[in-house]
Design a protein around this motif. Structure first.
Motif, mmCIF file in Angstrom:
data_model
loop_
_atom_site.group_PDB
_atom_site.id
_atom_site.type_symbol
_atom_site.label_atom_id
_atom_site.label_comp_id
_atom_site.label_asym_id
_atom_site.label_seq_id
_atom_site.Cartn_x
_atom_site.Cartn_y
_atom_site.Cartn_z
ATOM 1 N N GLU A 142 0.846 -1.186 0.000
ATOM 2 C CA GLU A 142 0.000 0.000 0.000
ATOM 3 C C GLU A 142 0.883 1.238 0.000
ATOM 4 N N LYS A 143 0.305 2.383 -0.357
ATOM 5 C CA LYS A 143 1.068 3.628 -0.429
ATOM 6 C C LYS A 143 1.664 3.975 0.929
ATOM 7 N N THR A 144 2.820 4.635 0.887
ATOM 8 C CA THR A 144 3.490 5.038 2.111
ATOM 9 C C THR A 144 2.587 5.946 2.950
ATOM 10 N N PRO A 145 2.543 5.741 4.279
ATOM 11 C CA PRO A 145 1.657 6.545 5.133
ATOM 12 C C PRO A 145 2.246 7.885 5.547
ATOM 13 N N TYR A 146 3.510 8.136 5.242
ATOM 14 C CA TYR A 146 4.152 9.401 5.602
ATOM 15 C C TYR A 146 5.412 9.562 4.767
ATOM 16 N N SER A 147 5.890 10.789 4.667
ATOM 17 C CA SER A 147 7.121 11.042 3.922
ATOM 18 C C SER A 147 8.354 10.745 4.762
ATOM 19 N N GLY A 148 8.238 10.923 6.074
ATOM 20 C CA GLY A 148 9.356 10.654 6.964
ATOM 21 C C GLY A 148 8.946 10.903 8.404
ATOM 22 N N TYR A 149 9.768 10.423 9.333
ATOM 23 C CA TYR A 149 9.453 10.682 10.736
ATOM 24 C C TYR A 149 10.713 10.784 11.587
ATOM 25 N N ILE A 150 10.576 11.516 12.681
ATOM 26 C CA ILE A 150 11.644 11.658 13.672
ATOM 27 C C ILE A 150 11.181 10.968 14.945
ATOM 28 N N SER A 151 12.029 10.102 15.470
ATOM 29 C CA SER A 151 11.636 9.321 16.638
ATOM 30 C C SER A 151 12.874 8.918 17.430
ATOM 31 N N ALA A 152 12.627 8.207 18.529
ATOM 32 C CA ALA A 152 13.721 7.788 19.413
ATOM 33 C C ALA A 152 13.928 6.281 19.323
ATOM 34 N N ASN A 153 15.177 5.874 19.513
ATOM 35 C CA ASN A 153 15.511 4.456 19.528
ATOM 36 C C ASN A 153 15.027 3.764 20.791
ATOM 37 N N ASN A 154 15.077 4.485 21.914
ATOM 38 C CA ASN A 154 14.853 3.835 23.201
ATOM 39 C C ASN A 154 14.090 4.755 24.147
ATOM 40 N N ALA A 155 14.305 4.569 25.451
ATOM 41 C CA ALA A 155 13.614 5.399 26.440
ATOM 42 C C ALA A 155 14.173 6.822 26.429
ATOM 43 N N ILE A 156 13.285 7.796 26.617
ATOM 44 C CA ILE A 156 13.677 9.202 26.657
ATOM 45 C C ILE A 156 13.003 9.874 27.847
ATOM 46 N N TYR A 157 13.514 11.040 28.230
ATOM 47 C CA TYR A 157 13.039 11.722 29.432
ATOM 48 C C TYR A 157 12.516 13.110 29.088
ATOM 49 N N PRO A 158 11.610 13.634 29.922
ATOM 50 C CA PRO A 158 10.991 14.934 29.617
ATOM 51 C C PRO A 158 11.986 16.056 29.351
ATOM 52 N N SER A 159 13.073 16.114 30.130
ATOM 53 C CA SER A 159 14.053 17.184 29.933
ATOM 54 C C SER A 159 14.678 17.114 28.542
ATOM 55 N N GLU A 160 14.953 15.886 28.066
ATOM 56 C CA GLU A 160 15.535 15.716 26.733
ATOM 57 C C GLU A 160 14.518 16.078 25.652
ATOM 58 N N LYS B 113 23.056 17.484 15.539
ATOM 59 C CA LYS B 113 24.387 17.930 15.946
ATOM 60 C C LYS B 113 24.539 17.992 17.459
ATOM 61 N N THR B 114 23.426 17.922 18.190
ATOM 62 C CA THR B 114 23.466 18.017 19.653
ATOM 63 C C THR B 114 23.551 16.653 20.320
ATOM 64 N N GLU B 115 23.916 15.616 19.572
ATOM 65 C CA GLU B 115 24.050 14.247 20.089
ATOM 66 C C GLU B 115 22.746 13.760 20.715
ATOM 67 N N THR B 116 21.700 13.866 19.953
ATOM 68 C CA THR B 116 20.378 13.490 20.417
ATOM 69 C C THR B 116 20.082 12.013 20.182
ATOM 70 N N ASN B 117 19.135 11.473 20.956
ATOM 71 C CA ASN B 117 18.635 10.114 20.741
ATOM 72 C C ASN B 117 17.575 10.062 19.651
ATOM 73 N N PHE B 118 17.153 11.230 19.157
ATOM 74 C CA PHE B 118 16.138 11.288 18.118
ATOM 75 C C PHE B 118 16.809 11.282 16.743
ATOM 76 N N TYR B 119 16.214 10.571 15.806
ATOM 77 C CA TYR B 119 16.790 10.523 14.468
ATOM 78 C C TYR B 119 15.680 10.506 13.429
ATOM 79 N N TYR B 120 16.046 10.816 12.201
ATOM 80 C CA TYR B 120 15.085 10.936 11.100
ATOM 81 C C TYR B 120 15.128 9.693 10.219
ATOM 82 N N LYS B 121 13.966 9.207 9.852
ATOM 83 C CA LYS B 121 13.878 8.088 8.910
ATOM 84 C C LYS B 121 12.915 8.478 7.802
ATOM 85 N N ASP B 122 13.408 8.463 6.551
ATOM 86 C CA ASP B 122 12.520 8.809 5.450
ATOM 87 C C ASP B 122 11.737 7.582 4.997
ATOM 88 N N THR B 123 10.808 7.812 4.088
ATOM 89 C CA THR B 123 9.916 6.740 3.666
ATOM 90 C C THR B 123 10.670 5.601 2.983
#
Length: 256
Positions: A134-152, A179-189
């Motif tokens: 089926e057609k892709t449901p989004y062009s891309g998304y930013i998400s976390a690999n694991n557990a994250i905390y409110p301050s981050e 560039k800030t060494e974040t746990n969040f990363y981008y994945k395109d479709t």
């Protein structure tokens, strides 16, 4: 340009904890849009149940054609510990498959200009909801690999939304956040498709029964066509080609 955004929607479902979505929306999104005098549409929804979220996504499905430019859905809620989806503040689960089925008609209507950001634990597993035929449901998304905390969450998404509102492009904003060494990363479709299809490919490759049945079918067809039955090496090549053909058919159906 991929990642250009003109509409920001924040879905928050949190209770008895820091309301990171409300904080980011009020302190960064609203203030920066006013400061930079930008023409974004923006909205914050505080929701408590799965049904509320479903109805809101159906609302955007119905109204998406009236929104000019790319759409960003930002989710502020918990990810399920078994990686199966998102947890609403009342404890209900909405699975990745349910979410992607709600995203897909929106993304189709806006011509692959729907983007997702997720301030949730284990959000990378969103790709598991993909149906490769089926057609892709989004062009891309930013998400976390694991557990994250409110301050981050507040720190990193403040950087992201500040830059996004300044120049209107999510991909560029993500590069700055990265560039800030974040746990969040981008994945395109494209990458999401590859991750999703890999599990299908591996199952077919390692399923001896499926392979044997396919090869038997080739032999039967050869007899029907009164052709010589291929030798073992040729049968293996035919099977490999069939897997590649399947991949290309899935990808053609998936892409815009």
């Amino acid at each position: 340009m991929v990642g250009d955004i003109k509409n920001i929607v924040v879905f928050e479902s949190l209770i008895n904890e820091r309301l990171t979505g409300t904080e980011i929306y009020n302190e960064t999104i609203v203030k920066k849009i006013d400061l930079y005098k930008k023409s974004f549409t923006h909205k914050l929804y505080s929701i408590n149940s799965k049904n509320e979220l479903i109805e809101l996504l159906k609302y955007y499905d119905y109204n998406s054609t009236h929104l000019i430019g790319g759409i960003l859905f930002h989710f502020e809620m918990h990810g399920a510990s078994d990686y199966s989806g998102l947890i609403l503040s009342n404890g209900e689960l909405i699975t990745w498959k349910e979410l992607t089925n709600l995203f897909r008609p929106i993304n189709i209507k806006v011509c692959n200009k729907l983007f997702i950001t997720m301030a949730t634990c284990h959000g990378r597993y969103l790709y598991k909801g993909i149906e490769t035929f089926e057609k892709t449901p989004y062009s891309g998304y930013i998400s976390a690999n694991n557990a994250i905390y409110p301050s981050e969450i507040v720190e990193k998404f403040t950087i992201l939304f500040d830059r996004l509102i300044e120049n209107g492009n999510l991909v560029d904003a993500r590069l700055l956040m990265q560039k800030t060494e974040t746990n969040f990363y981008y994945k395109d479709t494209e990458t999401a498709f590859e991750d999703s299809y890999k599990s299908i490919y591996d199952k077919l490759m390692n399923n001896e029964e499926y392979k044997a049945n396919y090869i038997q079918g080739v032999k039967i067809q050869a007899k029907k066509d009164r052709q010589p039955i291929p030798d073992a090496e040729t049968l293996e090549l035919i099977f490999q080609r069939a897997l590649k053909d399947s991949y290309h058919k899935h990808k053609k159906a998936f892409e815009f």
